[in-house]
Design an enzyme around this catalytic site. Sequence first.
Site, PDB file in Angstrom:
ATOM      1  N   ASN A 191       0.867  -1.183   0.049  1.00 16.93           N
ATOM      2  CA  ASN A 191       0.087  -0.039  -0.037  1.00 16.93           C
ATOM      3  C   ASN A 191       0.886   1.273  -0.078  1.00 16.93           C
ATOM      4  O   ASN A 191       1.521   1.541   0.927  1.00 16.93           O
ATOM      5  CB  ASN A 191      -0.781  -0.055   1.263  1.00 16.93           C
ATOM      6  CG  ASN A 191      -1.956   1.172   1.350  1.00 16.93           C
ATOM      7  OD1 ASN A 191      -1.719   2.072   0.532  1.00 16.93           O
ATOM      8  ND2 ASN A 191      -2.253   1.420   2.698  1.00 16.93           N
ATOM      9  N   TRP A 192       0.808   2.007  -1.051  1.00 18.98           N
ATOM     10  CA  TRP A 192       1.975   3.023  -1.376  1.00 18.98           C
ATOM     11  C   TRP A 192       1.395   4.290  -0.702  1.00 18.98           C
ATOM     12  O   TRP A 192       2.035   5.258  -0.543  1.00 18.98           O
ATOM     13  CB  TRP A 192       2.185   3.269  -2.792  1.00 18.98           C
ATOM     14  CG  TRP A 192       2.969   2.246  -3.542  1.00 18.98           C
ATOM     15  CD1 TRP A 192       3.494   1.055  -2.919  1.00 18.98           C
ATOM     16  CD2 TRP A 192       3.390   2.173  -4.812  1.00 18.98           C
ATOM     17  NE1 TRP A 192       4.199   0.389  -3.769  1.00 18.98           N
ATOM     18  CE2 TRP A 192       3.927   1.132  -5.138  1.00 18.98           C
ATOM     19  CE3 TRP A 192       3.167   2.951  -5.975  1.00 18.98           C
ATOM     20  CZ2 TRP A 192       4.489   0.678  -6.092  1.00 18.98           C
ATOM     21  CZ3 TRP A 192       3.983   2.722  -7.117  1.00 18.98           C
ATOM     22  CH2 TRP A 192       4.332   1.613  -7.383  1.00 18.98           C
ATOM     23  N   LYS A 193       0.062   4.114  -0.214  1.00 15.42           N
ATOM     24  CA  LYS A 193      -0.341   5.556   0.385  1.00 15.42           C
ATOM     25  C   LYS A 193      -0.118   6.689  -0.609  1.00 15.42           C
ATOM     26  O   LYS A 193      -0.378   6.366  -1.946  1.00 15.42           O
ATOM     27  CB  LYS A 193       0.150   5.705   1.638  1.00 15.42           C
ATOM     28  CG  LYS A 193      -0.137   4.360   2.659  1.00 15.42           C
ATOM     29  CD  LYS A 193       0.349   4.582   4.146  1.00 15.42           C
ATOM     30  CE  LYS A 193       0.088   3.239   4.636  1.00 15.42           C
ATOM     31  NZ  LYS A 193       0.190   3.430   6.305  1.00 15.42           N
ATOM     32  N   GLY A 204       3.160   2.364  10.777  1.00 14.95           N
ATOM     33  CA  GLY A 204       4.152   3.414  10.575  1.00 14.95           C
ATOM     34  C   GLY A 204       4.911   3.907  11.974  1.00 14.95           C
ATOM     35  O   GLY A 204       5.474   4.947  11.871  1.00 14.95           O
ATOM     36  N   GLU A 207      -5.143  -4.664  10.912  1.00 10.25           N
ATOM     37  CA  GLU A 207      -4.047  -3.642  10.958  1.00 10.25           C
ATOM     38  C   GLU A 207      -4.321  -3.248  12.224  1.00 10.25           C
ATOM     39  O   GLU A 207      -4.894  -2.014  12.190  1.00 10.25           O
ATOM     40  CB  GLU A 207      -3.758  -2.742   9.859  1.00 10.25           C
ATOM     41  CG  GLU A 207      -3.610  -3.335   8.281  1.00 10.25           C
ATOM     42  CD  GLU A 207      -3.212  -2.337   7.432  1.00 10.25           C
ATOM     43  OE1 GLU A 207      -2.034  -2.615   6.776  1.00 10.25           O
ATOM     44  OE2 GLU A 207      -3.615  -1.134   7.217  1.00 10.25           O
ATOM     45  N   SER A 262       4.027  -2.030  10.374  1.00 15.41           N
ATOM     46  CA  SER A 262       5.451  -2.305  10.548  1.00 15.41           C
ATOM     47  C   SER A 262       5.962  -3.720   9.927  1.00 15.41           C
ATOM     48  O   SER A 262       6.934  -4.047  10.554  1.00 15.41           O
ATOM     49  CB  SER A 262       5.891  -1.804  11.851  1.00 15.41           C
ATOM     50  OG  SER A 262       5.545  -0.335  12.232  1.00 15.41           O
ATOM     51  N   GLU A 305      -6.507   4.832   7.828  1.00 21.49           N
ATOM     52  CA  GLU A 305      -6.468   6.257   7.642  1.00 21.49           C
ATOM     53  C   GLU A 305      -7.449   6.822   6.801  1.00 21.49           C
ATOM     54  O   GLU A 305      -7.910   8.053   7.055  1.00 21.49           O
ATOM     55  CB  GLU A 305      -5.032   5.952   6.760  1.00 21.49           C
ATOM     56  CG  GLU A 305      -3.972   6.113   7.568  1.00 21.49           C
ATOM     57  CD  GLU A 305      -2.639   5.420   6.803  1.00 21.49           C
ATOM     58  OE1 GLU A 305      -2.583   5.673   5.568  1.00 21.49           O
ATOM     59  OE2 GLU A 305      -1.831   5.123   7.424  1.00 21.49           O
ATOM     60  N   HIS A 350      -9.328   1.230   5.059  1.00 22.11           N
ATOM     61  CA  HIS A 350      -7.898   1.364   5.590  1.00 22.11           C
ATOM     62  C   HIS A 350      -8.231   2.469   6.858  1.00 22.11           C
ATOM     63  O   HIS A 350      -9.167   3.189   6.705  1.00 22.11           O
ATOM     64  CB  HIS A 350      -7.048   1.892   4.760  1.00 22.11           C
ATOM     65  CG  HIS A 350      -5.572   1.884   5.290  1.00 22.11           C
ATOM     66  ND1 HIS A 350      -5.140   2.931   6.295  1.00 22.11           N
ATOM     67  CD2 HIS A 350      -4.616   0.859   5.162  1.00 22.11           C
ATOM     68  CE1 HIS A 350      -3.785   2.723   6.623  1.00 22.11           C
ATOM     69  NE2 HIS A 350      -3.417   1.481   5.992  1.00 22.11           N
TER      70      HIS A 350
HETATM   71  P1  13P Z   1       3.289   0.340   7.725  1.00 20.93           P
HETATM   72  O1  13P Z   1       3.738  -0.771   6.938  1.00 20.93           O
HETATM   73  O2  13P Z   1       4.247   1.772   6.942  1.00 20.93           O
HETATM   74  O3  13P Z   1       3.189   0.442   9.201  1.00 20.93           O
HETATM   75  O4  13P Z   1       1.920   0.612   7.071  1.00 20.93           O
HETATM   76  C1  13P Z   1       0.980  -0.429   7.125  1.00 20.93           C
HETATM   77  C2  13P Z   1      -0.215  -0.030   6.352  1.00 20.93           C
HETATM   78  O5  13P Z   1      -1.029   0.960   7.058  1.00 20.93           O
HETATM   79  C3  13P Z   1      -0.746  -0.759   5.266  1.00 20.93           C
HETATM   80  O6  13P Z   1      -1.697  -0.495   4.598  1.00 20.93           O
END
Ligand code: 13P
Length: 248
Positions: free
Chosen positions: A9-11, A172, A166, A212, A96, A94
């Site tokens: 997931n590149w966000k 993150g 998650e 992470s 976020e 997600h």
């Molecule tokens: P990280 O791997 O940067 O912790 O992010 C996880 C995430 O939100 C994947 O959707």
Amino acid sequence: MRKPILAGNWKMHKTVAEALVFISELSKLIDGAGNAEVVVCPPFTALYPAKELTKGAIKLGAQNMHWEKQGAFTGEVSPLMLKEAGCEYVIIGHSERRQFFAETDASVNNKLKAAFAYDLTPIMCVGETLAEREAGDTETVVEGQVKQGLSGLTAKQVAAMVIAYEPIWAIGTGRTASSDDANAVCAFIRRTITTLFGSGCSEAVRIQYGGSVKPENISELMGKSDIDGALVGGASLEPGTFAKIVKY
Ligand code: 13P
């Protein structure tokens, strides 16, 4: 036997040019890398340009979508548009999106139904905050998200989708859930699916862990009975690092 699925997931990272470089490098690095399914989820702008390059071992996913086919929804992208752009997968709900864009279990449910209507495979994200975990509410929170998110779907649909556990406190932060803790919640999600949709469905549905994930912890996570893959954020942005995760 559930097929492992490693998704990046590149966000909100990477321009079109950067996305194309990444995908061609990753293709070379994972050439012949076993039977895991590999998915990259770039921003909307890079999806269509990436379509040609992802024809081989790498599949394309989006990070979000609206549930309607078209309409007066400024700034939104529809499932039909994602399908045309070459997506096979779409991340739904997600944390976020839930936290910053007011997504609810009800909108997640609408989006899941729309994904199936347009032949996209949804990756539904669930997970608790740190305060919820510390209060001992992880299972209650996750169970609610699963029940409401999957409401009205058929066992056949749920069996074909992906659920990503998650925990928000692990995203993150560098603070990965221990593989045992991650597996315990993934197993709880599977038991919840058994109750709702039967054991045939729960044995088939793939459950990822996200938060992470790195080359250093992927093998241990993948060694757990109820973890079928990973949804990777930060460590999916560099082809060499993501390739190591894919080749765990
Ligand atoms: P990280 O791997 O940067 O912790 O992010 C996880 C995430 O939100 C994947 O959707």
